[in-house]
Design an enzyme around this catalytic site. Structure first.
Site, PDB file in Angstrom:
ATOM      1  CE  LYS A  35      -0.686  -0.368   4.981  1.00 39.46           C
ATOM      2  NZ  LYS A  35      -1.048   0.713   5.855  1.00 39.46           N
ATOM      3  NE  ARG A 130      -6.572   1.111  11.205  1.00 33.96           N
ATOM      4  CZ  ARG A 130      -5.328   0.950  10.755  1.00 33.96           C
ATOM      5  NH1 ARG A 130      -4.445   1.935  10.844  1.00 33.96           N
ATOM      6  NH2 ARG A 130      -4.940  -0.192  10.202  1.00 33.96           N
ATOM      7  CE1 TYR A 256      14.444  31.782   5.289  1.00 35.21           C
ATOM      8  CE2 TYR A 256      14.543  29.420   4.875  1.00 35.21           C
ATOM      9  CZ  TYR A 256      14.429  30.722   4.404  1.00 35.21           C
ATOM     10  OH  TYR A 256      14.315  30.950   3.067  1.00 35.21           O
ATOM     11  CG  MET A 304      11.143  24.222  -0.237  1.00 37.90           C
ATOM     12  SD  MET A 304      10.349  25.388  -1.356  1.00 37.90           S
ATOM     13  CE  MET A 304       9.061  26.035  -0.340  1.00 37.90           C
TER      14      MET A 304
HETATM   15  C1  LIG Z   1      -4.408  -4.068   7.809  1.00 44.08           C
HETATM   16  C2  LIG Z   1      -2.924  -3.950   7.765  1.00 44.08           C
HETATM   17  N1  LIG Z   1      -2.180  -5.056   7.679  1.00 44.08           N
HETATM   18  C3  LIG Z   1      -0.842  -5.012   7.632  1.00 44.08           C
HETATM   19  C4  LIG Z   1      -0.165  -3.804   7.681  1.00 44.08           C
HETATM   20  C5  LIG Z   1       1.338  -3.795   7.652  1.00 44.08           C
HETATM   21  O1  LIG Z   1       1.843  -3.287   8.871  1.00 44.08           O
HETATM   22  P1  LIG Z   1       3.384  -3.110   9.134  1.00 44.08           P
HETATM   23  O2  LIG Z   1       3.886  -2.184   8.086  1.00 44.08           O
HETATM   24  O3  LIG Z   1       3.460  -2.523  10.490  1.00 44.08           O
HETATM   25  O4  LIG Z   1       4.002  -4.460   9.026  1.00 44.08           O
HETATM   26  C6  LIG Z   1      -0.888  -2.640   7.785  1.00 44.08           C
HETATM   27  C7  LIG Z   1      -0.187  -1.351   7.863  1.00 44.08           C
HETATM   28  O5  LIG Z   1      -0.513  -0.426   8.524  1.00 44.08           O
HETATM   29  C8  LIG Z   1      -2.311  -2.699   7.814  1.00 44.08           C
HETATM   30  O6  LIG Z   1      -3.053  -1.591   7.905  1.00 44.08           O
END
Ligand SMILES: Cc1ncc(COP(=O)(O)O)c(C=O)c1O
Length: 365
Positions: A35, A130, A256, A304
């Site tokens: 992701k 969540r 800065y 920056m």
């Molecule tokens: C549902 C879920 N599974 C797995 C992971 C992977 O987690 P990590 O990067 O801490 O191993 C995440 C990451 O936030 C997640 O949201």
């Protein structure tokens, strides 16, 4: 001549890290979590090394399409499931497995027209609060899904809030187990921290682990443990060069806000990297930086496009000297992204995800 900043990705390190995580949970299958564009590394850049995983887990349908376009025919899991009903069409077409975390997603499935029944991962909220069904609603959701012709296999999943910390996972494992112990289907519970710390527990490792951060070479429980402890290697190196040098006299200030004042004569290197490259502005004087592979300290405020490093004790440092913001220097020295993240009051995840689009990437030779 482009600015000298460069992010380098080390495919060998990914291979190593994946193997380390597998070792922690040897009989589990592994989702390579890609992701957020592979935690900022770029899906296409990590794909070849991550093909050794058993599947890819991600959030965006567009990212799932990219993984299929790379030729991956194995499992892909949408960790948050679908966002609207028509996403299910793509799931059918691309054979995407998807999480189901709320009744609205079951409603969408119930009206979805498909020849190909879906594999779903029913998510329990075992304490993270969540996504997911509350434990007392979980079995009803399972029964609903089980009755749908659109579903052919139900796997069970949950996510830990404290796998990296003192509270641990036992309380969530118990909640999950109490509700699911007699339900059929594969299980997926463990992220990086749970896999590395508790992967020996059969329930925790389940059938699929979901490591992300460890695969990218950051210790999930830093500073309790560093990557060396877990046998991980840094995947991303962010490097630049010194593009200017200033000689300071006592009383001179840097940058800065004049937040840093020299009390002795100092030599300062000006580095082509700033917060517009993704280097955190929150890093303060003292944050470690490697110059020609030797530890030095950031001084003054990050701006920056530039930051400033104390090279007083490095008479050989000059315009053009290699600067490693995190990762591995040419001489092999390591500056873990976790150390820099800590200096910025954050975690390695955020830094790797925040490298700016203007930073060019290359694969390590
Ligand atoms: C549902 C879920 N599974 C797995 C992971 C992977 O987690 P990590 O990067 O801490 O191993 C995440 C990451 O936030 C997640 O949201």
């Amino acid at each position: 001549m482009p600015r000298p900043i460069l992010a380098t990705i080390d495919p060998q390190a990914i291979t190593n890290n994946l193997a380390r995580v597998r070792l922690a949970a040897p009989d589990a299958k592994v989702w390579g979590v890609v992701k957020a564009n592979a935690y900022g590394h770029g899906i296409e850049r990590v794909y070849e090394s991550l093909r050794a995983a058993d599947g890819f887990a991600l959030l965006d349908l567009a990212e799932a399409q990219r993984v299929r376009a790379l030729g991956w025919r194995g499992p892909i899991l949408l960790l948050e499931g679908v966002f609207e009903a028509r996403d299910l069409e793509l799931c059918s077409r691309l054979n995407l497995w998807h999480a189901v975390h709320c009744n609205e997603q079951i409603d969408m499935l119930a009206t979805h027209k498909t020849q190909q029944p879906h594999r779903v991962f029913l998510k329990m909220n075992s304490g993270m609060n969540r996504l997911g069904f509350a434990p007392q609603r979980y079995r009803a959701a399972w029964t609903r899904l089980d009755a749908l012709p659109q579903v052919d296999e139900i796997s069970l999943m949950t996510h830990f809030s404290d796998a990296d910390g003192a509270r641990g996972i036992a309380h969530q494992v118990k909640v999950f187990e109490d509700i699911t112990h007699d339900l059929p289907g594969e299980r997926s519970l463990a992220n990086s921290a749970a896999s590395l710390r508790f992967g020996q527990d059969a329930v925790v490792r389940g059938d699929w682990i979901r490591p992300g951060i460890a695969v990218y070479g950051s210790a999930p429980d830093f500073p309790d443990h560093d990557i060396a402890h877990w046998g991980l290697q840094p995947v991303m190196t962010l490097a630049s060069r010194i593009i200017g040098v200033q000689q300071l006299q006592p009383g001179d200030t840097v940058g800065y806000g004049s937040s840093f004042k020299a009390d002795v004569p100092l030599r300062i290197g000006i580095v082509a990297c700033g917060y517009a490259d993704g280097y955190p502005r929150h890093c303060t004087t003292g944050t470690p930086i490697l110059v020609d592979g030797v530890r030095a300290r950031l001084v003054g405020r990050v701006s920056m496009d530039m930051l400033t490093v104390d090279i007083t004790d490095m008479p050989h440092a000059h315009i053009g000297s290699e600067v490693t913001l995190w990762g591995r220097a040419s001489n092999g020295a390591l500056l873990a992204i976790d150390e820099v993240a800590r200096a910025a009051g954050t975690v390695g995840y955020e830094l790797m995800c925040a490298v700016a689009p203007r930073v060019p990437f290359a694969a390590m030779a």
